[in-house]
Design a protein around this motif. Structure first.
Motif, PDB file in Angstrom:
ATOM      1  N   LEU A  65       0.826  -1.211   0.000  1.00  0.00           N
ATOM      2  CA  LEU A  65       0.000   0.000   0.000  1.00  0.00           C
ATOM      3  C   LEU A  65       0.857   1.256   0.000  1.00  0.00           C
ATOM      4  O   LEU A  65       0.564   2.215  -0.707  1.00  0.00           O
ATOM      5  N   GLN A  66       1.883   1.263   0.829  1.00  0.00           N
ATOM      6  CA  GLN A  66       2.858   2.344   0.842  1.00  0.00           C
ATOM      7  C   GLN A  66       4.183   1.737   0.421  1.00  0.00           C
ATOM      8  O   GLN A  66       4.378   0.530   0.528  1.00  0.00           O
ATOM      9  N   GLN A  67       5.081   2.569  -0.061  1.00  0.00           N
ATOM     10  CA  GLN A  67       6.348   2.097  -0.604  1.00  0.00           C
ATOM     11  C   GLN A  67       6.128   1.058  -1.708  1.00  0.00           C
ATOM     12  O   GLN A  67       6.735  -0.009  -1.691  1.00  0.00           O
ATOM     13  N   PRO A  68       5.252   1.349  -2.684  1.00  0.00           N
ATOM     14  CA  PRO A  68       5.029   0.378  -3.752  1.00  0.00           C
ATOM     15  C   PRO A  68       6.338   0.084  -4.479  1.00  0.00           C
ATOM     16  O   PRO A  68       7.164   0.979  -4.683  1.00  0.00           O
ATOM     17  N   GLN A  69       6.511  -1.171  -4.820  1.00  0.00           N
ATOM     18  CA  GLN A  69       7.765  -1.606  -5.425  1.00  0.00           C
ATOM     19  C   GLN A  69       7.607  -1.863  -6.920  1.00  0.00           C
ATOM     20  O   GLN A  69       6.752  -2.641  -7.325  1.00  0.00           O
ATOM     21  N   GLY A  70       8.459  -1.229  -7.713  1.00  0.00           N
ATOM     22  CA  GLY A  70       8.650  -1.685  -9.073  1.00  0.00           C
ATOM     23  C   GLY A  70       9.574  -2.890  -8.995  1.00  0.00           C
ATOM     24  O   GLY A  70      10.480  -2.934  -8.148  1.00  0.00           O
ATOM     25  N   LYS A  71       9.360  -3.876  -9.853  1.00  0.00           N
ATOM     26  CA  LYS A  71      10.161  -5.099  -9.784  1.00  0.00           C
ATOM     27  C   LYS A  71      10.658  -5.482 -11.167  1.00  0.00           C
ATOM     28  O   LYS A  71       9.892  -5.483 -12.132  1.00  0.00           O
ATOM     29  N   LEU A  72      11.932  -5.821 -11.246  1.00  0.00           N
ATOM     30  CA  LEU A  72      12.509  -6.432 -12.439  1.00  0.00           C
ATOM     31  C   LEU A  72      12.809  -7.864 -12.051  1.00  0.00           C
ATOM     32  O   LEU A  72      13.688  -8.118 -11.224  1.00  0.00           O
ATOM     33  N   VAL A  73      12.048  -8.806 -12.630  1.00  0.00           N
ATOM     34  CA  VAL A  73      12.087 -10.194 -12.175  1.00  0.00           C
ATOM     35  C   VAL A  73      12.670 -11.097 -13.251  1.00  0.00           C
ATOM     36  O   VAL A  73      12.534 -10.838 -14.452  1.00  0.00           O
ATOM     37  N   ARG A  74      13.313 -12.188 -12.810  1.00  0.00           N
ATOM     38  CA  ARG A  74      13.868 -13.178 -13.730  1.00  0.00           C
ATOM     39  C   ARG A  74      14.064 -14.498 -13.006  1.00  0.00           C
ATOM     40  O   ARG A  74      14.048 -14.551 -11.767  1.00  0.00           O
ATOM     41  N   VAL A  75      14.264 -15.546 -13.776  1.00  0.00           N
ATOM     42  CA  VAL A  75      14.484 -16.885 -13.232  1.00  0.00           C
ATOM     43  C   VAL A  75      15.864 -17.353 -13.688  1.00  0.00           C
ATOM     44  O   VAL A  75      16.178 -17.290 -14.874  1.00  0.00           O
ATOM     45  N   VAL A  76      16.670 -17.830 -12.732  1.00  0.00           N
ATOM     46  CA  VAL A  76      17.999 -18.327 -13.083  1.00  0.00           C
ATOM     47  C   VAL A  76      18.087 -19.846 -13.014  1.00  0.00           C
ATOM     48  O   VAL A  76      19.057 -20.431 -13.489  1.00  0.00           O
ATOM     49  N   ARG A  77      17.084 -20.476 -12.429  1.00  0.00           N
ATOM     50  CA  ARG A  77      17.005 -21.939 -12.429  1.00  0.00           C
ATOM     51  C   ARG A  77      15.540 -22.324 -12.428  1.00  0.00           C
ATOM     52  O   ARG A  77      14.768 -21.845 -11.595  1.00  0.00           O
ATOM     53  N   GLY A  78      15.151 -23.172 -13.393  1.00  0.00           N
ATOM     54  CA  GLY A  78      13.781 -23.642 -13.454  1.00  0.00           C
ATOM     55  C   GLY A  78      12.904 -22.780 -14.339  1.00  0.00           C
ATOM     56  O   GLY A  78      13.388 -21.999 -15.165  1.00  0.00           O
ATOM     57  N   THR A  79      11.580 -22.916 -14.117  1.00  0.00           N
ATOM     58  CA  THR A  79      10.584 -22.223 -14.935  1.00  0.00           C
ATOM     59  C   THR A  79       9.421 -21.795 -14.061  1.00  0.00           C
ATOM     60  O   THR A  79       8.941 -22.570 -13.234  1.00  0.00           O
ATOM     61  N   GLY A  90      -8.445   3.890 -11.522  1.00  0.00           N
ATOM     62  CA  GLY A  90      -8.396   4.929 -12.535  1.00  0.00           C
ATOM     63  C   GLY A  90      -7.550   4.561 -13.744  1.00  0.00           C
ATOM     64  O   GLY A  90      -7.572   5.268 -14.746  1.00  0.00           O
ATOM     65  N   SER A  91      -6.815   3.482 -13.659  1.00  0.00           N
ATOM     66  CA  SER A  91      -6.004   3.048 -14.801  1.00  0.00           C
ATOM     67  C   SER A  91      -6.913   2.442 -15.870  1.00  0.00           C
ATOM     68  O   SER A  91      -7.861   1.721 -15.542  1.00  0.00           O
ATOM     69  N   PRO A  92      -6.642   2.686 -17.152  1.00  0.00           N
ATOM     70  CA  PRO A  92      -7.475   2.076 -18.207  1.00  0.00           C
ATOM     71  C   PRO A  92      -7.360   0.557 -18.248  1.00  0.00           C
ATOM     72  O   PRO A  92      -8.212  -0.101 -18.830  1.00  0.00           O
ATOM     73  N   THR A  93      -6.318   0.002 -17.591  1.00  0.00           N
ATOM     74  CA  THR A  93      -6.159  -1.459 -17.571  1.00  0.00           C
ATOM     75  C   THR A  93      -6.419  -2.040 -16.174  1.00  0.00           C
ATOM     76  O   THR A  93      -6.018  -3.167 -15.896  1.00  0.00           O
ATOM     77  N   PHE A  94      -7.117  -1.277 -15.312  1.00  0.00           N
ATOM     78  CA  PHE A  94      -7.426  -1.763 -13.960  1.00  0.00           C
ATOM     79  C   PHE A  94      -8.107  -3.123 -14.033  1.00  0.00           C
ATOM     80  O   PHE A  94      -9.051  -3.334 -14.802  1.00  0.00           O
ATOM     81  N   GLY A  95      -7.606  -4.069 -13.226  1.00  0.00           N
ATOM     82  CA  GLY A  95      -8.184  -5.405 -13.159  1.00  0.00           C
ATOM     83  C   GLY A  95      -7.666  -6.366 -14.213  1.00  0.00           C
ATOM     84  O   GLY A  95      -7.962  -7.556 -14.139  1.00  0.00           O
ATOM     85  N   LEU A  96      -6.892  -5.893 -15.170  1.00  0.00           N
ATOM     86  CA  LEU A  96      -6.320  -6.793 -16.179  1.00  0.00           C
ATOM     87  C   LEU A  96      -5.035  -7.423 -15.656  1.00  0.00           C
ATOM     88  O   LEU A  96      -4.349  -6.855 -14.802  1.00  0.00           O
ATOM     89  N   TRP A  97      -4.704  -8.583 -16.207  1.00  0.00           N
ATOM     90  CA  TRP A  97      -3.471  -9.257 -15.834  1.00  0.00           C
ATOM     91  C   TRP A  97      -2.637  -9.504 -17.089  1.00  0.00           C
ATOM     92  O   TRP A  97      -3.160  -9.573 -18.201  1.00  0.00           O
ATOM     93  N   ALA A  98      -1.342  -9.618 -16.884  1.00  0.00           N
ATOM     94  CA  ALA A  98      -0.399  -9.986 -17.938  1.00  0.00           C
ATOM     95  C   ALA A  98       0.481 -11.086 -17.368  1.00  0.00           C
ATOM     96  O   ALA A  98       0.920 -10.996 -16.219  1.00  0.00           O
ATOM     97  N   GLY A  99       0.721 -12.111 -18.164  1.00  0.00           N
ATOM     98  CA  GLY A  99       1.543 -13.217 -17.697  1.00  0.00           C
ATOM     99  C   GLY A  99       2.517 -13.665 -18.756  1.00  0.00           C
ATOM    100  O   GLY A  99       2.243 -13.570 -19.957  1.00  0.00           O
ATOM    101  N   VAL A 100       3.659 -14.169 -18.292  1.00  0.00           N
ATOM    102  CA  VAL A 100       4.693 -14.657 -19.201  1.00  0.00           C
ATOM    103  C   VAL A 100       5.483 -15.768 -18.503  1.00  0.00           C
ATOM    104  O   VAL A 100       5.638 -15.747 -17.288  1.00  0.00           O
ATOM    105  N   GLU A 101       5.930 -16.725 -19.292  1.00  0.00           N
ATOM    106  CA  GLU A 101       6.792 -17.773 -18.760  1.00  0.00           C
ATOM    107  C   GLU A 101       8.220 -17.246 -18.718  1.00  0.00           C
ATOM    108  O   GLU A 101       8.739 -16.740 -19.711  1.00  0.00           O
ATOM    109  N   LEU A 102       8.828 -17.348 -17.549  1.00  0.00           N
ATOM    110  CA  LEU A 102      10.224 -16.979 -17.352  1.00  0.00           C
ATOM    111  C   LEU A 102      10.993 -18.251 -17.006  1.00  0.00           C
ATOM    112  O   LEU A 102      10.526 -19.035 -16.170  1.00  0.00           O
ATOM    113  N   SER A 103      12.151 -18.436 -17.641  1.00  0.00           N
ATOM    114  CA  SER A 103      12.903 -19.656 -17.358  1.00  0.00           C
ATOM    115  C   SER A 103      14.403 -19.432 -17.501  1.00  0.00           C
ATOM    116  O   SER A 103      14.847 -18.443 -18.094  1.00  0.00           O
ATOM    117  N   GLU A 104      15.134 -20.397 -16.995  1.00  0.00           N
ATOM    118  CA  GLU A 104      16.588 -20.359 -17.152  1.00  0.00           C
ATOM    119  C   GLU A 104      16.986 -20.520 -18.612  1.00  0.00           C
ATOM    120  O   GLU A 104      18.072 -20.108 -19.010  1.00  0.00           O
TER     121      GLU A 104
END
Length: 179
Positions: A65-79, A90-104
């Motif tokens: 809620l406070q100190q919101p974190q931007g995150k740069l994420v990655r996987v170094v082992r596995g998937t 108020g965002s035009p994409t409120f409630g939408l999700w985005a997903g991606v497979e991250l792997s080594e």
């Protein structure tokens, strides 16, 4: 690096340049100048985290809620299947999700801007998940949204119910969440 926006335009999939030969490979996992040039984002990372989980563990959907974190994420082992949910009122994409497979193997990263909820599920026997954050972890401000909220409708690639922490088992639906 190659940068691809997702259905939430400021959630980005980042593919670093990979240099490989018979000995192995090399890549820059982060370079401030290259990241800013490719994304237009001027970020300052203050914390690096490393999480190890086994198959079927689902962590999230977390946000602060406070100190919101931007995150740069990655996987170094596995998937993992990594997900960001726009919970910015108020965002035009409120409630939408985005997903991606991250792997080594694919070496992809995902940029999750501050103000979004984030989570992932482990698809391999285990996975080592690394992420940089733009603000410090503040447990008193952390909240979670239910991974299976029907109004969000994330299409998790699961064949059986995930393993959740007790905190994530008690997560609220987006419509009831403190935002």
């Amino acid at each position: 690096m190659n940068v691809t926006p997702t259905r939430i335009p400021d959630v980005l999939v980042i593919e670093p340049k990979l240099f490989g030969d018979t000995r192995g490979f090399f890549l820059e996992s982060f370079n401030q100048a290259a990241f800013q040039a490719a994304t237009g984002l001027d970020v300052n990372f203050v914390q690096d985290n490393h999480s190890r989980s086994t198959r079927g563990v689902l962590r999230g959907l977390h946000y602060q809620l406070q100190q919101p974190q931007g995150k740069l994420v990655r996987v170094v082992r596995g998937t993992v299947f990594d997900v960001a949910v726009d919970i910015r009122r108020g965002s035009p994409t409120f409630g939408l999700w985005a997903g991606v497979e991250l792997s080594e193997d694919n070496h992809r990263q995902m940029w999750v801007p501050p103000g979004l909820a984030h989570g992932f599920v482990v698809l391999s026997d285990s996975a080592d998940f690394l992420y940089k954050t733009t603000d410090y972890y503040a447990p008193q401000h952390e909240r979670a949204i239910a991974w299976n909220d029907p109004d969000i409708g994330i299409q998790w690639p699961l064949t059986e119910p995930p393993m959740l922490s007790s905190k994530d088992q008690q997560a609220k639906l987006l419509r009831d969440a403190e935002l």
